[in-house]
Design a protein around this motif. Structure first.
Motif, PDB file in Angstrom:
ATOM      1  N   ALA A  52      43.696  37.583  59.931  1.00 28.24           N
ATOM      2  CA  ALA A  52      44.273  37.085  58.672  1.00 28.24           C
ATOM      3  C   ALA A  52      43.225  37.134  57.562  1.00 28.24           C
ATOM      4  O   ALA A  52      43.524  37.507  56.417  1.00 28.24           O
ATOM      5  CB  ALA A  52      44.794  35.664  58.855  1.00 28.24           C
ATOM      6  N   GLY A  53      41.978  36.803  57.895  1.00 27.72           N
ATOM      7  CA  GLY A  53      40.901  36.868  56.909  1.00 27.72           C
ATOM      8  C   GLY A  53      40.637  38.296  56.455  1.00 27.72           C
ATOM      9  O   GLY A  53      40.419  38.561  55.265  1.00 27.72           O
ATOM     10  N   ARG A  55      42.798  40.746  56.511  1.00 26.04           N
ATOM     11  CA  ARG A  55      43.950  41.181  55.718  1.00 26.04           C
ATOM     12  C   ARG A  55      43.797  40.724  54.260  1.00 26.04           C
ATOM     13  O   ARG A  55      43.990  41.491  53.320  1.00 26.04           O
ATOM     14  CB  ARG A  55      45.239  40.594  56.315  1.00 26.04           C
ATOM     15  N   GLU A  56      43.397  39.470  54.110  1.00 29.64           N
ATOM     16  CA  GLU A  56      43.237  38.907  52.764  1.00 29.64           C
ATOM     17  C   GLU A  56      42.116  39.637  52.004  1.00 29.64           C
ATOM     18  O   GLU A  56      42.261  40.004  50.835  1.00 29.64           O
ATOM     19  CB  GLU A  56      42.907  37.422  52.899  1.00 29.64           C
ATOM     20  N   GLU A  57      41.003  39.856  52.704  1.00 29.64           N
ATOM     21  CA  GLU A  57      39.849  40.501  52.075  1.00 29.64           C
ATOM     22  C   GLU A  57      40.198  41.911  51.591  1.00 29.64           C
ATOM     23  O   GLU A  57      39.907  42.302  50.460  1.00 29.64           O
ATOM     24  CB  GLU A  57      38.689  40.545  53.081  1.00 29.64           C
ATOM     25  N   TYR A  58      40.868  42.700  52.452  1.00 29.77           N
ATOM     26  CA  TYR A  58      41.120  44.086  52.079  1.00 29.77           C
ATOM     27  C   TYR A  58      42.340  44.240  51.174  1.00 29.77           C
ATOM     28  O   TYR A  58      42.410  45.211  50.401  1.00 29.77           O
ATOM     29  CB  TYR A  58      41.161  44.981  53.319  1.00 29.77           C
ATOM     30  N   ALA A  59      43.256  43.302  51.196  1.00 31.24           N
ATOM     31  CA  ALA A  59      44.339  43.322  50.203  1.00 31.24           C
ATOM     32  C   ALA A  59      43.734  43.099  48.814  1.00 31.24           C
ATOM     33  O   ALA A  59      44.136  43.733  47.827  1.00 31.24           O
ATOM     34  CB  ALA A  59      45.370  42.243  50.526  1.00 31.24           C
ATOM     35  N   ARG A  60      42.736  42.230  48.751  1.00 26.39           N
ATOM     36  CA  ARG A  60      42.059  41.962  47.475  1.00 26.39           C
ATOM     37  C   ARG A  60      41.323  43.220  46.985  1.00 26.39           C
ATOM     38  O   ARG A  60      41.300  43.513  45.795  1.00 26.39           O
ATOM     39  CB  ARG A  60      41.063  40.809  47.700  1.00 26.39           C
ATOM     40  N   GLN A  61      40.742  43.962  47.918  1.00 29.04           N
ATOM     41  CA  GLN A  61      39.952  45.145  47.538  1.00 29.04           C
ATOM     42  C   GLN A  61      40.808  46.401  47.311  1.00 29.04           C
ATOM     43  O   GLN A  61      40.315  47.389  46.763  1.00 29.04           O
ATOM     44  CB  GLN A  61      38.920  45.458  48.628  1.00 29.04           C
ATOM     45  N   VAL A 123      46.836  46.582  56.112  1.00 24.75           N
ATOM     46  CA  VAL A 123      47.141  46.081  54.763  1.00 24.75           C
ATOM     47  C   VAL A 123      48.105  47.032  54.043  1.00 24.75           C
ATOM     48  O   VAL A 123      47.773  48.200  53.794  1.00 24.75           O
ATOM     49  CB  VAL A 123      45.823  45.908  53.973  1.00 24.75           C
ATOM     50  N   GLU A 125      49.005  47.134  51.001  1.00 23.17           N
ATOM     51  CA  GLU A 125      48.507  47.604  49.699  1.00 23.17           C
ATOM     52  C   GLU A 125      47.569  48.802  49.854  1.00 23.17           C
ATOM     53  O   GLU A 125      47.379  49.568  48.911  1.00 23.17           O
ATOM     54  CB  GLU A 125      47.768  46.470  48.965  1.00 23.17           C
TER      55      GLU A 125
END
Ligand SMILES: C[S@@+](CC[C@H](N)C(=O)[O-])C[C@H]1O[C@@H](n2cnc3c(N)ncnc32)[C@H](O)[C@@H]1O
Length: 226
Positions: A52-53, A55-61, A123, A125
């Motif tokens: 989950a971490g 996913r969040e990190e690479y969705a942001r990038q 991800v 995105e």
């Protein structure tokens, strides 16, 4: 050559050199490094939180990813070096999985050699930015649960990616191989050294070589040998 009961690691001569300075990525301090280690070394049950971490990190990038990678002169040098020195990899008719494809950075050299590539990323995105094209399937999936039949893949490629050893071994056919590539070595947040690959895939043979600012490692997995 280093060898143990479980595996054999063979260091080869360095390949194509870098053409420009490496970027400063502060990989060891990056949040993705901690999440990778939580996934690989953590207690059972930690995996979901680590994924989950990530996913969040690479969705942001994701919005900036393609622009950043395409601006790095030597980003693909280790991958291209591996393919040039092992011409049977990704040859016409082979089925290749590009794990953690991002926005498809590894695809041009893999497709150019004639393989069919399944480009997989956690991800959405990222995956939706992978350019569509012939012999390329784009799939959103977690490396821990690949939507692929057992023993259906000739080559698993990971370019700066997150591994799941059991799942990779499951989808590889007998004689299938893993090509794990790091664009910038320990500077890269998602860094898995060749020794770690060998230790995680018991009985494997790992040939690796520095190239560009990183390295590639080609793994023959014991359970996948003919
Ligand atoms: C450092 S990027 C590398 C992208 C591309 N291969 C490259 O080198 O530019 C890592 C990629 O792995 C993906 N990823 C992270 N955890 C994953 C997982 N559990 N399953 C599949 N992909 C994952 C991320 O979404 C991200 O796109």
């Amino acid at each position: 050559v280093t060898s143990g009961a479980a595996s054999r690691v063979v260091a080869l001569a360095a390949g194509r050199p870098a053409t420009a300075p490496a970027p400063d990525l502060a990989g060891a301090a990056h949040p993705a490094r901690r999440l990778l280690h939580a996934l690989l070394d953590g207690e059972p049950g930690d995996d979901d939180a680590a994924v989950a971490g990530l996913r969040e990190e690479y969705a942001r990038q994701a919005p900036a990813w393609q622009g950043w990678t395409s601006a790095q002169a030597d980003y693909l040098a280790p991958l291209v070096d591996a393919l040039e020195r092992n011409p049977d990899l990704a040859a016409k008719g082979t089925v290749v999985v590009d794990l953690g494809t991002g926005t498809g950075e590894a695809l041009p050299p893999l497709l150019a050699r004639g393989s069919t590539v399944v480009a997989i990323d956690l991800v959405r995105e990222m995956v939706r930015e992978v350019p569509p094209g012939p012999r390329c399937l784009r799939v959103q999936a977690d490396v821990r649960r690949l939507p692929l039949a057992s023993a259906s893949v000739d080559l698993v490629v990971g370019l700066n990616a997150v591994p799941c050893w059991d799942e990779m071994s499951r989808v590889l056919r007998l004689g299938g191989r893993v090509l794990w590539v790091s664009s910038f070595g320990p500077r890269t947040p998602l860094y898995v050294p060749p020794d770690r690959l060998a230790a995680s895939l018991p009985g494997s043979t790992v040939e690796w070589a520095p190239a560009g600012h990183g390295h590639w490692a080609l793994v023959e997995v014991e359970s996948c040998r003919d």
